[in-house]
Design an enzyme around this catalytic site. Structure first.
Site, short mmCIF file in Angstrom:
data_model
loop_
_atom_site.label_atom_id
_atom_site.label_comp_id
_atom_site.label_asym_id
_atom_site.label_seq_id
_atom_site.Cartn_x
_atom_site.Cartn_y
_atom_site.Cartn_z
N ARG A 109 5.63 12.04 -2.66
CA ARG A 109 5.48 12.49 -1.28
C ARG A 109 6.71 12.04 -0.49
O ARG A 109 7.32 11.03 -0.82
CB ARG A 109 4.25 11.84 -0.61
CG ARG A 109 2.92 12.24 -1.17
CD ARG A 109 2.38 13.50 -0.49
NE ARG A 109 0.99 13.75 -0.86
CZ ARG A 109 0.59 14.23 -2.04
NH1 ARG A 109 1.47 14.48 -2.98
NH2 ARG A 109 -0.70 14.43 -2.29
N ALA A 150 3.22 -1.21 4.68
CA ALA A 150 2.67 -1.33 6.04
C ALA A 150 2.19 -2.74 6.37
O ALA A 150 2.16 -3.13 7.55
CB ALA A 150 1.54 -0.33 6.22
N PRO A 174 0.79 -1.23 0.00
CA PRO A 174 0.00 0.00 0.00
C PRO A 174 0.82 1.28 0.00
O PRO A 174 1.84 1.38 0.67
CB PRO A 174 -0.82 -0.11 1.28
CG PRO A 174 -0.19 -1.17 2.10
CD PRO A 174 0.48 -2.09 1.14
N ASN A 175 0.32 2.22 -0.77
CA ASN A 175 0.84 3.59 -0.89
C ASN A 175 2.07 3.71 -1.78
O ASN A 175 2.48 4.82 -2.11
CB ASN A 175 1.12 4.22 0.49
CG ASN A 175 -0.14 4.34 1.31
OD1 ASN A 175 -1.12 4.89 0.84
ND2 ASN A 175 -0.14 3.78 2.52
N ARG A 197 13.82 3.76 12.10
CA ARG A 197 12.59 4.55 12.15
C ARG A 197 11.81 4.27 13.43
O ARG A 197 12.31 3.64 14.35
CB ARG A 197 11.78 4.27 10.88
CG ARG A 197 12.61 4.62 9.62
CD ARG A 197 11.83 4.49 8.36
NE ARG A 197 10.71 5.44 8.36
CZ ARG A 197 9.74 5.41 7.45
NH1 ARG A 197 9.76 4.49 6.49
NH2 ARG A 197 8.75 6.27 7.51
N TYR A 199 11.76 8.59 1.01
CA TYR A 199 11.61 7.58 -0.04
C TYR A 199 12.24 7.98 -1.38
O TYR A 199 12.23 7.20 -2.32
CB TYR A 199 10.11 7.28 -0.25
CG TYR A 199 9.45 6.74 1.01
CD1 TYR A 199 9.78 5.47 1.48
CD2 TYR A 199 8.53 7.49 1.72
CE1 TYR A 199 9.20 4.98 2.65
CE2 TYR A 199 7.93 7.01 2.87
CZ TYR A 199 8.27 5.75 3.33
OH TYR A 199 7.69 5.26 4.47
N ASN A 209 8.00 -5.81 -1.33
CA ASN A 209 7.98 -4.67 -0.42
C ASN A 209 6.53 -4.57 0.06
O ASN A 209 5.70 -3.95 -0.60
CB ASN A 209 8.40 -3.38 -1.11
CG ASN A 209 8.43 -2.21 -0.12
OD1 ASN A 209 7.92 -2.33 0.99
ND2 ASN A 209 9.01 -1.09 -0.53
N GLU A 228 12.74 -9.76 0.98
CA GLU A 228 11.94 -8.66 1.53
C GLU A 228 12.73 -7.37 1.29
O GLU A 228 13.93 -7.31 1.57
CB GLU A 228 11.75 -8.88 3.04
CG GLU A 228 11.03 -7.73 3.73
CD GLU A 228 10.98 -7.92 5.25
OE1 GLU A 228 11.34 -9.02 5.76
OE2 GLU A 228 10.61 -6.94 5.93
N HIS A 245 12.82 -3.02 1.56
CA HIS A 245 12.30 -1.72 1.99
C HIS A 245 13.21 -0.62 1.46
O HIS A 245 14.44 -0.76 1.51
CB HIS A 245 12.22 -1.63 3.52
CG HIS A 245 11.33 -2.68 4.10
ND1 HIS A 245 9.96 -2.58 4.07
CD2 HIS A 245 11.62 -3.88 4.65
CE1 HIS A 245 9.44 -3.67 4.60
NE2 HIS A 245 10.42 -4.48 4.97
O1 CA2 Z 1 10.77 1.79 3.18
C1 CA2 Z 1 9.89 1.12 2.65
O2 CA2 Z 1 9.98 0.66 1.51
C2 CA2 Z 1 8.60 0.83 3.42
O3 CA2 Z 1 8.18 -0.50 3.09
C3 CA2 Z 1 7.58 1.85 2.98
C4 CA2 Z 1 6.26 1.79 3.74
C5 CA2 Z 1 6.45 1.71 5.23
O4 CA2 Z 1 5.20 1.43 5.85
C6 CA2 Z 1 7.41 0.60 5.46
O5 CA2 Z 1 7.45 0.20 6.64
C7 CA2 Z 1 8.79 0.90 4.89
C8 CA2 Z 1 5.41 2.99 3.48
C9 CA2 Z 1 5.13 3.23 2.05
C10 CA2 Z 1 4.50 4.55 1.92
O6 CA2 Z 1 4.61 4.91 0.59
C11 CA2 Z 1 4.82 6.20 0.31
C12 CA2 Z 1 5.06 6.46 -1.00
C13 CA2 Z 1 5.31 7.74 -1.38
C14 CA2 Z 1 5.33 8.73 -0.45
C15 CA2 Z 1 5.07 8.46 0.84
C16 CA2 Z 1 4.81 7.17 1.23
#
Ligand code: CA2
Length: 146
Positions: free
Chosen positions: A21, A78, A13-14, A108, A26, A75, A99, A101
């Site tokens: 963002r 969340a 997700p996201n 974090r 990121y 990846n 896996e 990230h």
């Molecule tokens: O660092 C990573 O790749 C994460 O998997 C990203 C997740 C976070 O929940 C993980 O624990 C670490 C969050 C992804 C949010 O995606 C975004 C994308 C663009 C801008 C902001 C957030």
């Protein structure tokens, strides 16, 4: 001629918002650019690249990998910390699982520290930014013996 089984690259997700963002965490690379990087690193090796904000879709792609994938790079975003359903699906996969990230989750907040997916991952890559995807594909090809 033998047909290569695909490497599945699954994103949670996201991550469709990547590059738009929080670039300080990121980076500026978009998910489309990540996909292009993965395909370039994979070369001849077929790739199935997916992203979803829906847990069940990710589980269905893990099932596709169980039925015909060589390896999984995931990846889970969340879902890394919450999804026993994704963990259960990954447990059924016999090949290598990486896996991944983008950020170093261990630097974090505490709620990013306990990955469920790490319990079944062959290897974990975290903190190398979007370039980590390219390294993951290289590592996956190595794990697959080519
Ligand atoms: O660092 C990573 O790749 C994460 O998997 C990203 C997740 C976070 O929940 C993980 O624990 C670490 C969050 C992804 C949010 O995606 C975004 C994308 C663009 C801008 C902001 C957030």
């Amino acid at each position: 001629m033998t047909t290569l089984k695909p490497i599945f690259i699954l994103n949670g997700p996201n991550l469709n918002r990547l590059g738009k963002r929080e670039p300080e965490i990121y980076g500026h690379t978009t998910l489309a650019e990540v996909e292009a990087m993965c395909r370039a690193a994979a070369g001849e090796h077929p790739v199935r690249f997916h992203q979803s904000n829906i847990e069940g879709e990710i589980i269905n792609w893990v099932h596709e990998a169980i039925d015909g994938g060589a390896g999984i790079i995931i990846n889970p975003a969340a879902f890394t910390f919450t999804s026993i359903a994704i963990l259960d699906a990954l447990k059924m996969f016999n090949g290598p699982i990486i896996e991944l990230h983008i950020s170093n989750i261990h630097r974090r907040e505490a709620y990013y520290h306990n990955s469920l997916v790490s319990k079944v991952a062959t290897a974990v890559i975290a903190g190398l930014g979007a370039k980590g995807y390219g390294f993951a594909v290289e590592a996956m090809k190595d794990l697959l013996g080519r």
